[in-house]
Design an enzyme around this catalytic site. Sequence first.
Site, PDB file in Angstrom:
ATOM      1  CB  SER A 164      -0.901   0.029   1.234  1.00 56.49           C
ATOM      2  OG  SER A 164      -1.739  -1.083   1.257  1.00 56.49           O
TER       3      SER A 164
HETATM    4  N1  SAH Z   1      -0.036  -5.505   3.940  1.00 56.42           N
HETATM    5  C1  SAH Z   1       0.752  -5.787   2.755  1.00 56.42           C
HETATM    6  C2  SAH Z   1       0.035  -5.451   1.473  1.00 56.42           C
HETATM    7  C3  SAH Z   1      -0.947  -6.472   1.206  1.00 56.42           C
HETATM    8  S1  SAH Z   1      -1.742  -6.563  -0.348  1.00 56.42           S
HETATM    9  C4  SAH Z   1       2.097  -5.096   2.793  1.00 56.42           C
HETATM   10  O1  SAH Z   1       2.381  -4.348   3.740  1.00 56.42           O
HETATM   11  O2  SAH Z   1       2.886  -5.341   1.872  1.00 56.42           O
HETATM   12  C5  SAH Z   1      -2.987  -7.704   0.169  1.00 56.42           C
HETATM   13  C6  SAH Z   1      -2.518  -9.089   0.486  1.00 56.42           C
HETATM   14  O3  SAH Z   1      -3.642  -9.834   0.943  1.00 56.42           O
HETATM   15  C7  SAH Z   1      -1.949  -9.833  -0.711  1.00 56.42           C
HETATM   16  O4  SAH Z   1      -0.643 -10.250  -0.441  1.00 56.42           O
HETATM   17  C8  SAH Z   1      -2.906 -11.031  -0.849  1.00 56.42           C
HETATM   18  O5  SAH Z   1      -2.271 -12.195  -1.302  1.00 56.42           O
HETATM   19  C9  SAH Z   1      -3.437 -11.167   0.565  1.00 56.42           C
HETATM   20  N2  SAH Z   1      -4.706 -11.896   0.675  1.00 56.42           N
HETATM   21  C10 SAH Z   1      -5.765 -11.900  -0.182  1.00 56.42           C
HETATM   22  N3  SAH Z   1      -6.741 -12.691   0.282  1.00 56.42           N
HETATM   23  C11 SAH Z   1      -6.304 -13.218   1.467  1.00 56.42           C
HETATM   24  C12 SAH Z   1      -6.876 -14.120   2.413  1.00 56.42           C
HETATM   25  N4  SAH Z   1      -8.081 -14.692   2.236  1.00 56.42           N
HETATM   26  N5  SAH Z   1      -6.146 -14.419   3.514  1.00 56.42           N
HETATM   27  C13 SAH Z   1      -4.904 -13.880   3.720  1.00 56.42           C
HETATM   28  N6  SAH Z   1      -4.315 -13.038   2.840  1.00 56.42           N
HETATM   29  C14 SAH Z   1      -5.009 -12.700   1.737  1.00 56.42           C
END
Ligand code: SAH
Length: 236
Positions: free
Chosen positions: A85
């Site tokens: 993000s």
């Molecule tokens: N917080 C992260 C950015 C995350 S982007 C950072 O600081 O880099 C959102 C993330 O959520 C992605 O990596 C995606 O794979 C994950 N995601 C999507 N659905 C999910 C689920 N059901 N359980 C856990 N993670 C999930």
Amino acid sequence: MRIAGLGQPVTAFLLSGLAWVTCRANEEEARHRMVQDQIVARGVTERRVLLALEKVPRHEFVPRQFRRLAYTDRPLPIGEGQTISQPYIVAYMTAALALQPGEKVLEIGTGSGYQAAVLAEITTNVFTIEIVEPLARSAEERLRRLGYRTVQVKCGDGYHGWPEHAPFDAIIVTCAAEPIPPALIEQLKSGGRMIIPRGKPFSEQWLVLVTKDAVGQVTTEPVLPVAFVPMTRPRH
Ligand code: SAH
């Protein structure tokens, strides 16, 4: 370049040391500018959050080819079709949690591990779940290497939360869900706060602040329009 009186290996060693120090100073300066121009300027003023963003080396959490953009005002790709993000959103969401040192926090969507590191600057009790295995693995390695050893990373579906460690003082979800997964509301303590992007992919999404009061009453409040990657579910 040669430095008179010193052999070549010593000179090379000193120069590479100098380059390292200069690089570090540049990164610190870039982080300071990021915090002032992107975060304080937009109204986030919580001291703990600002200190955390000043400290976490964001450039270590993005792929090499994007390092020079690490402190710019935008999200960046982290592989597997996912993104880290924008710094302001990380700051805004962290501030919304009003996290106190020692409190227990759950993150859904570890991604690069950056948000988890920011949380770990505030409390040593961080749990994070990532559904994409290569991301979970590399985030865990990165967090260890950078010294965030107390963060617990799990590969799995965050829709179900992490019942073994519940309840949590705070929950932060970094992928969009609709509706809010019931398990996450259940796993919030009385007095707990959750911040979650709500909405279907490619349609309107809002960051929603969910609070549970002392008698377990839940309130939700939309606070900011956003665009997040969707929460995915395993295919059976
Ligand atoms: N917080 C992260 C950015 C995350 S982007 C950072 O600081 O880099 C959102 C993330 O959520 C992605 O990596 C995606 O794979 C994950 N995601 C999507 N659905 C999910 C689920 N059901 N359980 C856990 N993670 C999930």
